[in-house]
Design a protein around this motif. Sequence first.
Motif, mmCIF file in Angstrom:
data_model
loop_
_atom_site.group_PDB
_atom_site.id
_atom_site.type_symbol
_atom_site.label_atom_id
_atom_site.label_comp_id
_atom_site.label_asym_id
_atom_site.label_seq_id
_atom_site.Cartn_x
_atom_site.Cartn_y
_atom_site.Cartn_z
ATOM 1 N N LEU A 218 39.395 -13.791 2.805
ATOM 2 C CA LEU A 218 39.397 -14.968 3.681
ATOM 3 C C LEU A 218 37.984 -15.393 4.064
ATOM 4 N N THR A 219 37.026 -14.758 3.460
ATOM 5 C CA THR A 219 35.655 -15.008 3.906
ATOM 6 C C THR A 219 35.294 -16.500 3.820
ATOM 7 N N GLU A 220 35.602 -17.083 2.670
ATOM 8 C CA GLU A 220 35.272 -18.497 2.514
ATOM 9 C C GLU A 220 36.080 -19.345 3.475
ATOM 10 N N THR B 297 26.034 -3.701 0.844
ATOM 11 C CA THR B 297 25.271 -4.528 1.766
ATOM 12 C C THR B 297 25.672 -4.312 3.209
ATOM 13 N N GLY B 298 26.843 -3.718 3.439
ATOM 14 C CA GLY B 298 27.322 -3.513 4.798
ATOM 15 C C GLY B 298 27.894 -4.767 5.422
ATOM 16 N N GLU B 299 27.941 -5.851 4.673
ATOM 17 C CA GLU B 299 28.449 -7.099 5.235
ATOM 18 C C GLU B 299 29.943 -7.024 5.483
ATOM 19 N N ALA B 300 30.382 -7.825 6.417
ATOM 20 C CA ALA B 300 31.812 -7.896 6.705
ATOM 21 C C ALA B 300 32.473 -8.865 5.734
ATOM 22 N N ILE B 301 33.670 -8.521 5.317
ATOM 23 C CA ILE B 301 34.435 -9.376 4.403
ATOM 24 C C ILE B 301 35.764 -9.659 5.077
ATOM 25 N N TRP B 302 35.967 -10.895 5.424
ATOM 26 C CA TRP B 302 37.229 -11.233 6.093
ATOM 27 C C TRP B 302 38.377 -11.206 5.090
ATOM 28 N N GLU C 70 36.571 -22.338 8.326
ATOM 29 C CA GLU C 70 37.190 -22.522 9.644
ATOM 30 C C GLU C 70 36.134 -22.565 10.740
ATOM 31 N N ILE C 71 35.167 -21.649 10.587
ATOM 32 C CA ILE C 71 34.096 -21.631 11.588
ATOM 33 C C ILE C 71 33.340 -22.957 11.550
ATOM 34 N N ALA C 72 33.090 -23.401 10.309
ATOM 35 C CA ALA C 72 32.377 -24.686 10.187
ATOM 36 C C ALA C 72 33.196 -25.819 10.782
ATOM 37 N N ILE C 73 34.516 -25.755 10.491
ATOM 38 C CA ILE C 73 35.387 -26.808 11.029
ATOM 39 C C ILE C 73 35.432 -26.731 12.551
ATOM 40 N N GLU C 74 35.528 -25.484 13.010
ATOM 41 C CA GLU C 74 35.588 -25.309 14.464
ATOM 42 C C GLU C 74 34.304 -25.802 15.122
ATOM 43 N N GLU C 75 33.206 -25.424 14.464
ATOM 44 C CA GLU C 75 31.926 -25.901 15.011
ATOM 45 C C GLU C 75 31.874 -27.423 14.974
ATOM 46 N N SER C 76 32.339 -27.952 13.838
ATOM 47 C CA SER C 76 32.365 -29.411 13.721
ATOM 48 C C SER C 76 33.278 -30.023 14.771
#
Lengths: 122, 912
Positions: free
Chosen positions: B681-683, B651-656, B688-694
């Motif tokens: 670490l993707t999830e 898929t070419g997606e990035a996987i943290w 974290e992104i969600a938390i950061e956004e929150s």
Amino acid sequence: MKRPRVLLADDQPMLAKLRKLLEADFEVVGMVSDGRSLVEAAFQWKPDIIVTDISMPKLNGITAARKIRHLLPRMKFIFLTMHSDHGYRMEALSVGASAYILKFSAREELSQAIHDAIAAPA
Amino acid sequence: MERPRKGSPVRVTGKPANRTGLPTPDSLRSVEESLGETKRCAKLRLVSRILALAVGAVALLVLIGGWFLDFAPLLIVISGTVSTKVNTALCLVAVASAVLLESGRPSPVRSGLVRLCATFVLLVAVLTLIEYISGWTFGIDELLVADRTPVLVTAPGRMALATVISLLLLGCALLVGNRGRRLLCKQLLTVAVAFLCLQNLVSYLYGIEHFTGIGFYPAMSVHTSSSLLAICFAMLFSRPDCGLMSLASNENLAGSTVRRLLPATLLVPVFLGWLTLQAQLNGVHGAVFGLALFATANVAFFSCLIWNGGRQLNLMEVEKHQAQESFRLAVEAAPSGMVMADHDGKIVLVNSRTEQLFGYDRKELLGQSIEVLLPVDVRKESFAQPPARSTGIGLDLYGRRKDDTHFPMEIDLNPIETEHGTWVLSSILDITERKRAEATLRESEERFRNMADTAPVLIWVAGPDKLCTFFNKVWLEFTGRSIEQELGEGWTQGVHPDDFDRCIATYSASFDARRRFRMEYRLRRADGEYRWILDDGTPRFTSGGIFAGYMGSCVDITEKRCAEEERQKFVSLADRSLEFIGMCDLDFKPFYVNSAGMRLVGLENLEGACRIKVQDWFFPEDQPFITNEFFPRALREGHGEVEIRFRHFKTGEAIWMLYNVFNVCDSSGATVGWATVSVNLTERKRAEIAIEESRQELRALAGRLLLAQEEERKRIARELHDDLSQKIALLAFDTSNLVLASPPLPAEMTHSLCNLQARIAALGADVRQISHRLHPSILEDLGLVAALRELCEEFSARTTIHMVFEQTEIPENLPVGVAACLYRLAQEALHNVQKHARASQVGLAVSGSPDKIRLCIQDDGIGFNARSSSRSLGIISMKERVRLVEGEFSIRSQPGQGTTITVSVSLPGRQK
């Protein structure tokens, strides 16, 4: 004898009562309700003394006084205000105020304070 | 046609080879028929024994049945003729016995018995002869039995003179012996006796009943003469290959002729004579005509016989010529050089191959000594040891060419017995190429052995019969056994009992199928420990494609097997892990990735994964960092950890990933590769992104709440100041007017109004205080410094804590938000000092530069644990306020060491 010319500046209803009080002894040359108008009126009328509130729209009384004193160094000021804070008082004195009177005691003290200021050397 | 076997002595009769270099037809035929001679001789010997037995039997019948039992027909066969005497029968038994004894294997006992029999016969014959000559009677004629027969030619019981002479000759013949010329003498005596007996028998055939009319020739009975004739043949046939009989028994032309002519010569004239006599007796013709007829018939018979013999000779001549031509062609066509030398070593036969090998012309060689061709005197050696063999075996034999150069050769020597002595037929093979090949082979074998012994592996070689024929030095040192113990099937003794059946089955099945095999089994080492070895066997074939056995090599894989087991454990563990586990070599080429790792990046097989370099597993944007920064650092430090993105290959997606890499070392500590155990670490990143956004939203909300609060407080404060306070002021003004009214009011009312005026003033002060707390108008009216100074003075007055205020280089026209933040922060800090710090002194310093302003509040109070109290609401509120103006907040405090709060706010858009 020419009556001292007084310019009043306040944005509150007390201004009208003050005019009535002062007109007996003084010539009220004008009344303005904001600091910027005060500066303009001062240059226009060049009164003997200016009685002004501190908290006013556009420009507070102390700042306006500082501007006026910058061009009219001999102009006399009396601050009539609700602020009893020491800071205000010190700031007012720093711009050369002749008196600092709280509005609660204006009826008793203002006229005498104007006379004293007029009588005092510039 | 049977050919002479290689090496069998051959006797050649006839002329020696002619000058053409080829054998004569006679010698050739002799060679070809040499084998038939032995059988014919054996048959003749058998006939000899049968005849001797028959004669002995007849003599015994006569002796026992005739004389001792008085059975007359046994004594007189033809009525009117003489009988066989006792002494004659005894002598016949003795002669027959002697012949039988001679036919057996020669031994001293047999020879002695033969001589004894001969002596007996001679004694009887001599005594009887003396009786005939002297007229004396010794009493020997009727010594055993009295002669009762009616026909008495001489004295009773005395044998006939012809019998005496015959026995005398036979006795002499038996005594003479069989050596050399004595045998010839013996045979001649025997032949003489045979003719004597033949004469006697022919006489009987022609009807002569009494021999009295013929001078001294006495009568000889029919069976005596028959028995004597038979015993003569028995004696002749007992030595068919010697003396006179050699000619008759030979298979050559002479023997054939003798065998064909002799019986006819013996029988036909006798038969013709009998016919002529019968015709004459019957009156058919007279005596003279009969004699003429007899002569003519003999001439005709012998003419036919001779003509037939000539025809046979002609046929045989043609056959011999053809055989000669075949032999010549065979010799010429022989792939090896053929040289025949006579007993003097002179060359009598060469073929064209010999000419090619030695460079001589055929004419140059014939008659020359064999030494011309052979520098080594192999000829004498050959004669010393007649049995055929390869003379070159065991020594380097070289031929000499005409140009005096030499070449290696192999010679097969075949001694041939001829009547001219022993000839030697040599087959010469140029073995230059073979020698070279042998040398190459020896060198190759030597090189193989050296290589095998120096190789670091165990090497074995087996023959096509599955038996091992070689083990290298390393094998022998490994097993601690000798080569003799290991050869054949000895090596299997070192195989572990549990592996034995499988090992042997694999070994045997592979051998049968001629296919390569690889098997692992345990082999006992010299110290008794069983070690796992990997045995790799490969079938060997000769250049001609013939299966030559197997060759194999073994290596000790015990450590490798242990490592493999450990690796399997690791792989099993790694494959069950949900984390990304991978390993690569020093060139960053992967050689293992676990299942979870493969699934994570969208790969399906390990082989494909191992073709992708490690750098390419990362998200394209992160590859420069990995290649240029992370890997060099990890190489230096031996490990590294970073949060980085892998890429999904489909898929070419990035996987943290939390990419944790470390070096893999061997037993010596040297780095042999790299391994990673990385966590997806993707999830977490999403969370974290969600938390950061929150958090951002919360911060924004908090900021808006603070601003709203500030605005509301400001609005309320302004309302209080601009409306309520002003109204109170007006009320106070109006009250003052009443107090100062003219005319003055009553004193009591004035006093009440003064009280009212004081209460109004207090009310105004309270309202103003509330307004001030809600929003310090001084901040807007006079600026931050005045407001802070006012705050300090008010705080000092309220708390009695010594307050020190300092300010330096405050920029003008501070943003209202920044000023409000700093003021509120100072307000909160001082509130905390008052409430918690128990300080005696507080310092508040505000300083600035054109693009920055800094506020520091420091007390000498009891302090607190800043780390554990970082989540207190007051501190959070302060931090949030500072964050809203994008400033920096720090709080430093330790129990007993006071507290210092520092806030620094950049002023954007201002130049230094």
